[in-house]
Design an enzyme around this catalytic site. Structure first.
Site, PDB file in Angstrom:
ATOM      1  N   SER A  10       1.483 -10.099   6.758  1.00  0.00           N
ATOM      2  CA  SER A  10       0.198 -10.894   6.950  1.00  0.00           C
ATOM      3  C   SER A  10       0.850 -12.430   6.863  1.00  0.00           C
ATOM      4  O   SER A  10       1.545 -12.794   6.076  1.00  0.00           O
ATOM      5  CB  SER A  10      -0.615 -10.662   5.565  1.00  0.00           C
ATOM      6  OG  SER A  10      -0.830  -9.127   5.479  1.00  0.00           O
TER       7      SER A  10
ATOM      8  N   CYS B 185      -6.407  -7.874  -0.102  1.00  0.00           N
ATOM      9  CA  CYS B 185      -5.221  -7.578   0.488  1.00  0.00           C
ATOM     10  C   CYS B 185      -4.080  -7.296  -0.521  1.00  0.00           C
ATOM     11  O   CYS B 185      -4.188  -7.893  -1.681  1.00  0.00           O
ATOM     12  CB  CYS B 185      -4.757  -9.007   0.975  1.00  0.00           C
ATOM     13  SG  CYS B 185      -3.163  -8.834   2.091  1.00  0.00           S
TER      14      CYS B 185
ATOM     15  N   ASP C   8      -6.797  -5.696   3.933  1.00  0.00           N
ATOM     16  CA  ASP C   8      -5.475  -5.657   4.753  1.00  0.00           C
ATOM     17  C   ASP C   8      -4.606  -5.184   3.576  1.00  0.00           C
ATOM     18  O   ASP C   8      -4.086  -5.809   2.951  1.00  0.00           O
ATOM     19  CB  ASP C   8      -5.289  -7.155   4.987  1.00  0.00           C
ATOM     20  CG  ASP C   8      -3.808  -7.351   5.726  1.00  0.00           C
ATOM     21  OD1 ASP C   8      -3.198  -6.521   5.693  1.00  0.00           O
ATOM     22  OD2 ASP C   8      -3.486  -8.485   5.979  1.00  0.00           O
TER      23      ASP C   8
ATOM     24  N   TRP D 268      -1.312  -2.000   2.209  1.00  0.00           N
ATOM     25  CA  TRP D 268      -0.425  -1.315   2.690  1.00  0.00           C
ATOM     26  C   TRP D 268       0.041  -0.445   1.404  1.00  0.00           C
ATOM     27  O   TRP D 268      -0.313  -0.409   0.285  1.00  0.00           O
ATOM     28  CB  TRP D 268       0.795  -2.067   3.199  1.00  0.00           C
ATOM     29  CG  TRP D 268       1.063  -3.136   2.283  1.00  0.00           C
ATOM     30  CD1 TRP D 268       2.003  -3.059   1.054  1.00  0.00           C
ATOM     31  CD2 TRP D 268       0.631  -4.408   2.058  1.00  0.00           C
ATOM     32  NE1 TRP D 268       1.953  -4.314   0.405  1.00  0.00           N
ATOM     33  CE2 TRP D 268       1.301  -5.120   1.105  1.00  0.00           C
ATOM     34  CE3 TRP D 268      -0.252  -5.300   2.970  1.00  0.00           C
ATOM     35  CZ2 TRP D 268       1.088  -6.351   0.630  1.00  0.00           C
ATOM     36  CZ3 TRP D 268      -0.524  -6.331   2.359  1.00  0.00           C
ATOM     37  CH2 TRP D 268       0.204  -7.106   1.658  1.00  0.00           C
TER      38      TRP D 268
END
Length: 635
Positions: free
Chosen positions: A415, A587, A632, A634
Site C-alpha cells: 500500500s 488496513c 485494504d 492481507w
C-alpha cells in the site's frame, strides 16, 4: 501484501507487444491442435495459473488433450462454440482478489458474463475450481459467480464447484477435488484412465554454447533489454526501474525491522493516487541461489532455453529465454515457498533411495497419511526446495527439470504511503522485514522485504533501483472533502493513511473545508515501534488530524488493541458514522484485526443504534456496499 482491489489496468501497450498473428479464437486453436479440454485461469499471484497447467497436463493421462488459457488473450464470445468440439470441456480455475473482485486478467471475462444475458451456452460442459481465503469477507466470490452464471446461461456443470481455502491448505483442497473430478469426467465422456502416471515433460532443454550475450535475458520481465531502454507506459509486463532515494529504519527498538523507502518516479509518466498499491519485482537471495547450484552440482552460468514441446502453445517458455540458470533462479523462479505436491511428484523419479521416492509420491497422493506427511514435513516445517534437497540427499534432479517445475517468482504489492498531491514524483513504502526460525532450525527470510531492506540509496556508487508499477485500487478518500474519515491501521497498516493524512493536509492548505480526520493506530510499545510518531503528532498539532488514538498493546498488563479504543470512543464513532456520513477505512491484518474491528463496529451499532445483532450486522455491511467502509487487508 494480500488483499487488494481490481480495476482493469491500462492495456494500451498489449497491442504493441503481441505478435500480429496472435490467435484470439480458442476454438480454432483447439481444433488445429486436437485439444478437447480448455482450462481458463483467473490468476493474480500465479497459483490459479499453476493449477490450470496441472489440470491441462492431467488430461493427457486420460487420453484427452488439454490447454491452459489466459482469458484475457481470447475472445470469450466463442464460449457457445465449444459444442463444435467433440467431448469438449471448459475448466475454470478462478481466484478472487480484493473485495470479491475478479483478478486483473479475468476482468474482461467477468464483464462479458455480466453483460450477455441472451447468450445460449447449452452446448458447454464446464466445472469450476475456486481459489480464495476464508479470512476475507467475500470468500471465493469470483469462482462462485462463474459457477452460478454459467449455469444460468444454460451450460452443463459436469462436476461440483471446488472451493480452495488458502487460509487452510489450498493444495490439499485442490488435490482432493481433482481426485474426484477426473473419475467424474471419465464417467461423463465414457473414457478410461490410461493409468499413465509417468512424468510428462512440457519443455525441452537447449543449451546455447556460442550465443551473443545481447540476446540473453538478464532479469527483464517483458521485452529484452527493457531495463536498459525504458519506454512508457509502465505496467506488470513492463516495470519501471525506480531509483531508491531514501531507506530508513522506522522503529527505535525491538527485534523487528520496520522500514520506510522512497522511490523516485520522475520522468516515468507514472501517476498514482492515495490508496493505490505499488507492485515491486524482487530477486532471490544470491546465497540461496549459490547453494542450489552447489547441491545440484551445476554451472549456473550456462545459457539455456526451455522450449515448449507443444509448438502451438502461446506459452513458448516457462520464463524469459534464453537466459542462464543463475538468472532464472534469481529473477524468475520462486525458490522460497514450500513446493506444491506436483513438484514433489515429478521429482520423485530422481531420488535414488526407494524410501525417498515412496515418500515424495505419497506426499503428492490424496491418502490421509500422504496429506499428513506433506502438511508436517513440508508446510509446517516451512521447507523450501533447497531444504528438501538438503534433507533428502538421494534426490538429485536435473536442474532443467527443476526449473520447469518451480512456479514463477511473483511481484509483491505494498500500500502506497504517500499522496501524489504532495509527492507527485515519489512513492513511499512502509514494510516490516520478514524473518523467522523454522521447525528444522533454519532461518527463512521474506524475499521482497529482505531485498528491499538491502536497497541502499547508493550501492558501490551506483543508484539502487526497484522494478515497479502501479496497481489502481478502490481504497479512496471520500469525493467530498467535508466527509469525516475514520482510519484504522495498526502496524504497517498505517501505510495508506500516511497518504490520506498528507492529502487532507494539502486540501486544507488549498483553503478547502475538510471534515474530521480520525486516526486509530496501534503498535507494541510506545518507545519501540510507534512508527511515524513525529509525523502523526505534527498532523495533530496542525489540526489535520482531529483525533489521534494510539493503542500500545504491550505497555501494560492486559493487551490493548485498536478495537478496544474504538469501543472506548463508541459515542464519537457512532455520531461520525450515523449522523455525519463518515467513511471508515481499515488496513492491515485480515485474520484477526480486521475481523475484530468489524465486530467492534457491530457492537457499537447494536448498542448505540438500539438494534438487534442482525440489524447491526446489516447496517455495517450496507456501509461496505455503499463504499463507506473500505478494507485494504492481507493475511
Amino acid at each position: 501484501m494480500g488483499c487488494v482491489f481490481s480495476l482493469p489496468e491500462d492495456r494500451r501497450d498489449a497491442a504493441e507487444r503481441a505478435p500480429t498473428t496472435r490467435e484470439t479464437s480458442f476454438i480454432e486453436k483447439m481444433k488445429k491442435t486436437g485439444k478437447n479440454i480448455i482450462v481458463f485461469y483467473g490468476s493474480q499471484t500465479g497459483t490459479a495459473e499453476e493449477f490450470a497447467n496441472r489440470l491441462s497436463k492431467d488430461a493427457q493421462r486420460y487420453g484427452m488433450k488439454g490447454m491452459a488459457a489466459d482469458p484475457e488473450e481470447y475472445d470469450m464470445g466463442e464460449m457457445a462454440r465449444l459444442s463444435e468440439i467433440e467431448n469438449s470441456l471448459a475448466i475454470f480455475c478462478m481466484a478472487t482478489y480484493g473485495e470479491g473482485d475478479p483478478t486483473d486478467n479475468a476482468q474482461d471475462m467477468y464483464d462479458w458474463l455480466q453483460e450477455n444475458d441472451d447468450e445460449d451456452l447449452s452446448g458447454l460442459n464446464y466445472t469450476v475450481f475456486a481459489l480464495g481465503n476464508k479470512t476475507y469477507e467475500h470468500y471465493n466470490a469470483m469462482g462462485k459467480y462463474v459457477d452460478k452464471r454459467l449455469e444460468e446461461l444454460g451450460a452443463k456443470r459436469i462436476f461440483d464447484l471446488g472451493l480452495g481455502d488458502d487460509d487452510g491448505n489450498l493444495e490439499e483442497d485442490f488435490i482432493s477435488w481433482r481426485e474426484q473430478f477426473w473419475p467424474a469426467v471419465c464417467e461423463h465422456f465414457g473414457v478410461e484412465a490410461l493409468g499413465d502416471d509417468s512424468s510428462i515433460r512440457q519443455y525441452e532443454l537447449k543449451e546455447h554454447t556460442d550465443i551473443n550475450m545481447n540476446k540473453v535475458y538478464s532479469g527483464e520481465i517483458g521485452r529484452l533489454k527493457s531495463f536498459e531502454v525504458q519506454k512508457p507506459p509502465f505496467d506488470s509486463k513492463n516495470p519501471f526501474l525506480a531509483p531508491v532515494t531514501l531507506n530508513r529504519k522506522l522503529n527505535k527498538g525491538g527485534d523487528r525491522h520496520l522500514m520506510h523507502l522512497e522511490l523516485d518516479i520522475t520522468g516515468s509518466k507514472i501517476r498514482y493516487e492515495s490508496g493505490d498499491h505499488v507492485a515491486v519485482f524482487p530477486t532471490n537471495d544470491s546465497a540461496l541461489v549459490n547453494k542450489l547450484g552447489q547441491i545440484l552440482g551445476v554451472d549456473l552460468d550456462v545459457v539455456i532455453s526451455l522450449n515448449n514441446l507443444d509448438e502451438e502453445s502461446n506459452k513458448k517458455h516457462p520464463f524469459p529465454c534464453p537466459t542462464t540458470y543463475r538468472t532464472a533462479l534469481t529473477h524468475y523462479l520462486d525458490i522460497t515457498h514450500p513446493p506444491r505436491t506436483n513438484v514433489l511428484y515429478e521429482l520423485a523419479q530422481y531420488a535414488s533411495d526407494p524410501k525417498d521416492q515412496e515418500n515424495m509420491r505419497k506426499m503428492a497422493s490424496s491418502s490421509p497419511e500422504g496429506k499428513a506427511l506433506y502438511q508436517s514435513w513440508v508446510l509446517e516445517a516451512s521447507r523450501n526446495i533447497l531444504a528438501i534437497l538438503e534433507d533428502m540427499p538421494s534426490l538429485k534432479p536435473p536442474v532443467d527439470h527443476l526449473c520447469e517445475l518451480l512456479p514463477r517468482l511473483q511481484a509483491r504489492y505494498y500500500s502506497i504511503a504517500s499522496s501524489s498531491k504532495v509527492h507527485p514524483n515519489s512513492i513511499h513504502i512502509c514494510a516490516v522485514v520478514v524473518e523467522y526460525q523454522t521447525k528444522t532450525g533454519r532461518t527463512n527470510k521474506g524475499v521482497a522485504t529482505n531485498w528491499l531492506k538491502n536497497k541502499l540509496v547508493t550501492d558501490n556508487g551506483h543508484k539502487s533501483t526497484v522494478p515497479m508499477y502501479i496497481r489502481k485500487s478502490q481504497f479512496r478518500l471520500p469525493f467530498k472533502a467535508t466527509n469525516p474519515v475514520i482510519m484504522v491501521g495498526p502496524g504497517t497498516g498505517i501505510a495508506p493513511f500516511m497518504g490520506f493524512i498528507q492529502e487532507r493536509g494539502w486540501l486544507k492548505e488549498q483553503g478547502k473545508e475538510v471534515g474530521e480526520t480520525v486516526m486509530y493506530f496501534g503498535c507494541r510499545h510506545k518507545n519501540e515501534d510507534y512508527i511515524y510518531q513525529e509525523e502523526l503528532e505534527e498532523a495533530e498539532k496542525n489540526q489535520v488530524l482531529t483525533q489521534l488514538n494510539v493503542a500500545f498493546s504491550r505497555d501494560q498488563e492486559q493487551k490493548v488493541y485498536v478495537q478496544h479504543i474504538l469501543k472506548k470512543n463508541k459515542e464519537n464513532i457512532w455520531k461520525l458514522i450515523h449522523s455525519e456520513n463518515a467513511h471508515i477505512y481499515v488496513c492491515g491484518d485480515a485474520r484477526n484485526m480486521a475481523k475484530d474491528v468489524q465486530t467492534a463496529l457491530y457492537e457499537i451499532a447494536e448498542e448505540l443504534g438500539s438494534m438487534t445483532r442482525t440489524q447491526a450486522t446489516d447496517y455495517i455491511k450496507k456501509l461496505m456496499t455503499k463504499g463507506r467502509y473500505s478494507q485494504d487487508v492481507w493475511s
